[in-house]
Design a protein around this motif. Structure first.
Motif, mmCIF file in Angstrom:
data_model
loop_
_atom_site.group_PDB
_atom_site.id
_atom_site.type_symbol
_atom_site.label_atom_id
_atom_site.label_comp_id
_atom_site.label_asym_id
_atom_site.label_seq_id
_atom_site.Cartn_x
_atom_site.Cartn_y
_atom_site.Cartn_z
ATOM 1 N N PRO A 265 0.827 -1.205 0.000
ATOM 2 C CA PRO A 265 0.000 0.000 0.000
ATOM 3 C C PRO A 265 0.861 1.254 0.000
ATOM 4 O O PRO A 265 1.958 1.260 0.549
ATOM 5 N N LYS A 266 0.344 2.288 -0.639
ATOM 6 C CA LYS A 266 1.128 3.516 -0.709
ATOM 7 C C LYS A 266 0.492 4.595 0.155
ATOM 8 O O LYS A 266 -0.721 4.633 0.334
ATOM 9 N N GLY A 267 1.332 5.475 0.653
ATOM 10 C CA GLY A 267 0.860 6.533 1.539
ATOM 11 C C GLY A 267 0.415 7.743 0.737
ATOM 12 O O GLY A 267 1.221 8.540 0.279
ATOM 13 N N VAL A 268 -0.895 7.871 0.569
ATOM 14 C CA VAL A 268 -1.433 9.023 -0.151
ATOM 15 C C VAL A 268 -1.299 10.258 0.745
ATOM 16 O O VAL A 268 -1.709 10.237 1.904
ATOM 17 N N GLY A 474 7.239 9.589 0.523
ATOM 18 C CA GLY A 474 8.589 9.047 0.378
ATOM 19 C C GLY A 474 8.923 8.541 -1.015
ATOM 20 O O GLY A 474 10.016 8.016 -1.233
ATOM 21 N N ASP A 475 7.999 8.656 -1.968
ATOM 22 C CA ASP A 475 8.249 8.072 -3.283
ATOM 23 C C ASP A 475 7.399 8.795 -4.335
ATOM 24 O O ASP A 475 6.366 8.309 -4.775
ATOM 25 N N HIS A 476 7.879 9.972 -4.703
ATOM 26 C CA HIS A 476 7.091 10.786 -5.634
ATOM 27 C C HIS A 476 6.968 10.108 -7.000
ATOM 28 O O HIS A 476 5.946 10.214 -7.674
ATOM 29 N N GLU A 477 8.016 9.407 -7.388
ATOM 30 C CA GLU A 477 8.006 8.725 -8.675
ATOM 31 C C GLU A 477 6.857 7.702 -8.748
ATOM 32 O O GLU A 477 6.224 7.525 -9.785
ATOM 33 N N ARG A 478 6.591 7.060 -7.621
ATOM 34 C CA ARG A 478 5.497 6.091 -7.603
ATOM 35 C C ARG A 478 4.152 6.782 -7.846
ATOM 36 O O ARG A 478 3.274 6.244 -8.521
ATOM 37 N N CYS A 479 4.024 7.976 -7.302
ATOM 38 C CA CYS A 479 2.806 8.766 -7.520
ATOM 39 C C CYS A 479 2.664 9.078 -9.011
ATOM 40 O O CYS A 479 1.600 8.900 -9.611
ATOM 41 N N ARG A 480 3.761 9.523 -9.607
ATOM 42 C CA ARG A 480 3.731 9.859 -11.028
ATOM 43 C C ARG A 480 3.355 8.636 -11.865
ATOM 44 O O ARG A 480 2.460 8.672 -12.692
#
Ligand code: WTA
Length: 641
Positions: A265-268, A474-480
């Motif tokens: 899971p990612k932290g929105v 912690g992972d802007h690339e994942r958001c993109r």
């Protein structure tokens, strides 16, 4: 009128919608004028979806709790902010006025400060639905600490992963939580989650169930002791104060973990000003809230719906928000109706899965319940089937209360597509029209926009609304990658949708590998990883299938080595493993043991085929010629339970 931006007619909706797209900056700065700012913005909006970078009300400063609490004190100090209905209907109801909420939030902000929490620190909150959970959330916001609430149904392992990802240094929890007949031993789950953890410095424990707990010296402190100590610090001569910390408009307000189609899971991350403006605006407009009404959102604060429509939306509008500790079926399936009657609820906002489950109990639990206070009904979390919609309309709303079907996501912060109660038309199972500020479009697999109506395609949004997610922690690339790379220049929702000739949208469900089980988002990859942890499992593939009550059920195809014991035992053990790794909400409903999985020559599992078999549509499986071993499909088909 109380909310100058409340839309009161269909014409106004169209007017406001047009203005919001032609002049978004003018439109939203007018709405934002209605809030309390320490410093006004230099510019309303700057953005690109390439990085992505979105900034609303840049340069402004504020504290969201001053907007949710302090500004209501002079006029509404003695009005209930929260009405709390306990798990056990025989127990005492708690009414938390805005004055009381102010005091408790100031006290808790002081507690956090005493324990060393500073602006920007991450505080993880793992509690049941008690008012103290709201005090904890708002106490964090008052000092600019970033809260990350974890739903009480997640396992120690899930919590450990989230603590690690957020590098959280503080936890707020309780000895236990009541859910119907069950007691969930929250603190003991936290203790397990903390084995091997290196970041957490303090754990604050609220007493709710008197479940025995072990307190670690120097690390664990009691909520009650800390609050008592803080009381004399924040209250002098009967005057309560704790200076709220000024935060930048774009400072993160909270992190909320949610499942995607890949990985953990990612932290929105939601920012402060845009989120505040959007939750307030959508609360006031979707539900057509009128001052004095009692709003009952049945979600848990552990999910985005609770954040936005139990806490921030209602409080920022000075509303009365009803918070319910228990479950809809305890002591019996009439519990929601008892609550509506007891507290004269005006707005009821729940999930289709709850409606379907209550439908299953027939009309008996509704008999003799006075639901005449209800004025607006709402649903959220998954597509609502027409049968459930009509049941809700007829037996709960008595055809007197408009139903709003609100489509949105953890990432969107608040409602994006919904009819406005009594203002724009309700169409069964259609979320209908976009909120002002929201520009939806449909695209085909190649990313080409589908124009003209009616249409069907993948749902994207063209431009940012104020509460769009800003990043994944912690992972802007994942958001993109996840949201902004599938279709260039667009936010991709992961949902498919239809659009009718009038521009209404009907959300048909996820088009990625995310399941929606009882309105909870669960990634198939996550469940597979958990199943694969079991020592007898070689490989697994998880898909969703239609489930009468849950909307979707979890179907797992599992390859095992040398099955020890019976298949039944292994099944139970696998379910137990998933429960341990993720939490009971992710337990597979069905497990089929197979000797192989349908894979392409490049090794990719053909989920389309597995989905069809799980749905019982074995006759037409489409093209299987690209499979490495087409024989496997026959076996799976024939072995279907
Ligand atoms: C689904 C919950 C149809 C959708 C607020 C979305 C819906 C996912 C609706 C987000 C609706 C939510 N009609 N589908 N009214 N509302 N969904 O992040 O698939 O828990 O992408 O946010 O729920 O779930 P989440």
């Amino acid at each position: 009128m109380h909310y100058p931006y409340q839309i009161t007619s269909l014409e106004q909706y169209h007017r406001d919608y047009r203005r919001s797209t032609e002049d978004p900056e003018g439109f939203w700065s007018e709405v934002a004028e209605q809030f309390q700012w320490r410093r006004k913005w230099d510019r309303v909006l700057q953005w690109n979806f390439r990085e992505p970078k979105v900034e609303w009300f840049g340069g402004a400063q504020l504290n969201i709790t001053e907007n949710c609490i302090d500004r209501h004190l002079s006029g509404k100090g003695e009005q209930p902010a929260f009405i709390w209905e306990p798990n056990n209907p025989e127990d005492r109801v708690r009414v938390v006025t805005y004055n009381r909420l102010h005091k408790r939030v100031c006290q808790f902000a002081q507690v956090l400060t005493n324990l060393g929490v500073k602006k920007g620190d991450r505080v993880c909150i793992y509690m049941g639905m008690v008012p103290e959970l709201a005090y904890a959330v708002l106490g964090c916001a008052r000092i600019g600490a970033i809260h990350s609430v974890i739903f009480g149904g997640f396992s120690a392992q899930s919590i450990a992963d989230r603590l690690e990802d957020a590098q959280a240094e503080y936890i707020v929890t309780a000895d236990g939580a009541y859910r119907g007949e069950k007691v969930i031993p929250l603190k003991s789950v936290i203790d397990d989650a903390l084995i091997g953890n290196r970041t957490v410095k303090k754990v604050i424990v609220y007493t709710r169930t008197r479940t025995p707990v072990s307190m670690i010296k120097g690390r664990d402190v009691w909520w009650e002791d800390e609050m008592e100590y803080a009381e004399s610090q924040v209250e002098k001569d009967g005057i309560v104060s704790f200076p709220a910390v000024a935060t930048d408009a774009e400072d993160p307000l909270f992190i909320l973990y949610t499942s995607g189609s890949t990985g953990k899971p990612k932290g929105v991350v939601h920012s402060t000003a845009g989120y505040m403006v959007w939750t307030n605006y959508t609360f006031v407009n979707t539900f057509q809230y009128k001052p004095g009404q009692v709003h009952f959102c049945t979600a848990d604060i552990g999910w985005i719906t609770g954040h936005s429509y139990i806490v921030y939306g209602p409080l920022s509008a000075g509303a009365t928000s009803l918070m319910f500790e228990g479950i809809p079926t305890w002591p019996d399936a009439g519990r929601f109706w008892d609550i509506v009657q007891k507290h004269k609820v005006n707005i009821l906002y729940t999930a289709p899965t709850a409606i379907r489950s209550l439908m299953g109990f027939g009309l008996e639990p509704l008999k003799d319940k006075d639901l005449s206070s209800l004025q607006v009904l709402g649903t959220v979390g998954e597509p609502i089937n027409e049968e459930a919609w009509h049941w809700y309309d007829e037996h709960v709303g008595h055809k007197q209360s408009p139903i709003v079907d609100t489509w949105w996501q953890t990432e969107t912060g608040g409602v994006l597509i919904s009819n406005l109660a009594g203002v724009t038309p309700a169409i069964p199972s259609w979320a209908s029209l976009p909120m002002p500020g929201v520009q939806p479009l449909l695209v085909d697999e190649n990313g080409a926009e589908i124009t003209g109506n009616p249409a069907s395609g993948n749902l994207c949004i063209r431009a940012p609304w104020p509460s769009i997610l800003r990043t994944t922690w912690g992972d802007h690339e994942r958001c993109r990658q996840t949201y902004f790379s599938t279709y260039e220049g667009l936010y991709f929702t992961g949902d498919g949708a239809l659009r009718d000739e009038h521009g209404n949208y009907r959300i048909t469900g996820r088009v990625d590998d995310v399941l929606n089980v009882s309105g909870h988002r669960i990634g198939t990859a996550e469940v597979e990883n958990a199943i694969n942890m079991h020592s007898d499992v070689v490989e697994s593939a998880v898909v969703g299938y239609p489930h009468d009550i849950k909307g979707q059920g979890i179907y797992a195809y599992v390859i095992c080595t040398n099955l020890r014991g019976s298949e039944e035992d292994t099944r139970k053990n696998i379910i137990q493993t998933v429960s341990r790794i993720i939490g009971p909400i992710a337990k597979p409903d069905r497990i089929q043991f197979v000797s192989g999985l349908p894979k392409t020559r490049s090794g990719k599992i053909m989920r389309r085929i597995l989905r069809k078999i799980a749905e019982g549509e074995t006759a037409n499986l489409g093209d299987t010629t690209t499979l490495l071993d087409p024989g496997v499909v026959e076996e799976i088909k024939n072995g279907k339970l």
